[in-house]
Motif scaffolding. Structure first.
Motif, short mmCIF file in Angstrom:
data_model
loop_
_atom_site.label_atom_id
_atom_site.label_comp_id
_atom_site.label_asym_id
_atom_site.label_seq_id
_atom_site.Cartn_x
_atom_site.Cartn_y
_atom_site.Cartn_z
N GLN A 15 118.19 18.22 16.28
CA GLN A 15 118.53 19.58 16.69
C GLN A 15 117.36 20.51 16.44
N CYS A 16 117.20 21.49 17.34
CA CYS A 16 116.16 22.50 17.15
C CYS A 16 116.49 23.33 15.91
N ALA A 17 115.48 23.93 15.32
CA ALA A 17 115.67 24.77 14.14
C ALA A 17 116.58 25.95 14.47
N ALA A 18 117.28 26.43 13.46
CA ALA A 18 118.17 27.58 13.63
C ALA A 18 117.34 28.83 13.95
N ALA A 19 117.80 29.59 14.92
CA ALA A 19 117.12 30.83 15.31
C ALA A 19 118.14 31.72 16.01
N ASN A 20 117.79 32.97 16.17
CA ASN A 20 118.63 33.91 16.89
C ASN A 20 117.78 34.63 17.92
N PRO A 21 117.96 34.35 19.21
CA PRO A 21 118.94 33.45 19.82
C PRO A 21 118.58 31.99 19.58
N PRO A 22 119.55 31.08 19.76
CA PRO A 22 119.29 29.66 19.53
C PRO A 22 118.16 29.14 20.41
N LEU A 23 117.31 28.28 19.83
CA LEU A 23 116.22 27.67 20.58
C LEU A 23 116.78 26.61 21.53
N VAL A 24 116.01 26.32 22.57
CA VAL A 24 116.38 25.36 23.60
C VAL A 24 115.30 24.28 23.63
N PHE A 25 115.71 23.01 23.68
CA PHE A 25 114.73 21.93 23.77
C PHE A 25 114.22 21.81 25.20
N GLN A 26 112.91 21.70 25.34
CA GLN A 26 112.28 21.58 26.65
C GLN A 26 111.40 20.33 26.65
N GLU A 27 111.70 19.36 27.52
CA GLU A 27 110.87 18.17 27.64
C GLU A 27 109.48 18.56 28.12
#
Length: 99
Positions: free
Chosen positions: A63-75
């Motif tokens: 899972q991506c690290a917690a952030a506000n707004p939530p991070l999104v994984f990008q290939e």
């Protein structure tokens, strides 16, 4: 240290949960129906905030690290073995298409 003391110490550690007496579990090569497209690399997950990390053909859900707004994984657009990364939602093509 005598062998008896070693066994007693290992028993105490197992009793308090610091040492597992059970055999280590092996990671499933296809968790949740995911099959690694390449032996090594990072790949999109159906949940935007998560990704699959394949190592020697074994998939690990991360899972991506917690952030506000939530991070999104990008290939990485170049594909494996280039590693993807977690980015802000406005930097991701996935986030825009998921709206």
């Amino acid at each position: 240290m005598s062998m008896r003391r070693v066994h007693v110490l290992l028993g105490v550690l197992a009793a308090v949960g610091l040492l597992s007496a059970a055999a280590p579990s092996q990671a499933s090569p296809h968790p949740a129906g995911f099959s690694c497209p390449a032996a090594d690399g990072t790949f999109n997950h159906q949940d935007l905030n998560k990704f699959w990390h394949c190592s020697n053909g074994i998939a690990h859900e991360k899972q991506c690290a917690a952030a506000n707004p939530p991070l999104v994984f990008q290939e990485d657009p170049r594909g494996a073995p280039h590693e993807g990364r977690c980015v802000w939602p406005w930097e991701s093509d996935r986030e825009l298409s998921a709206r």
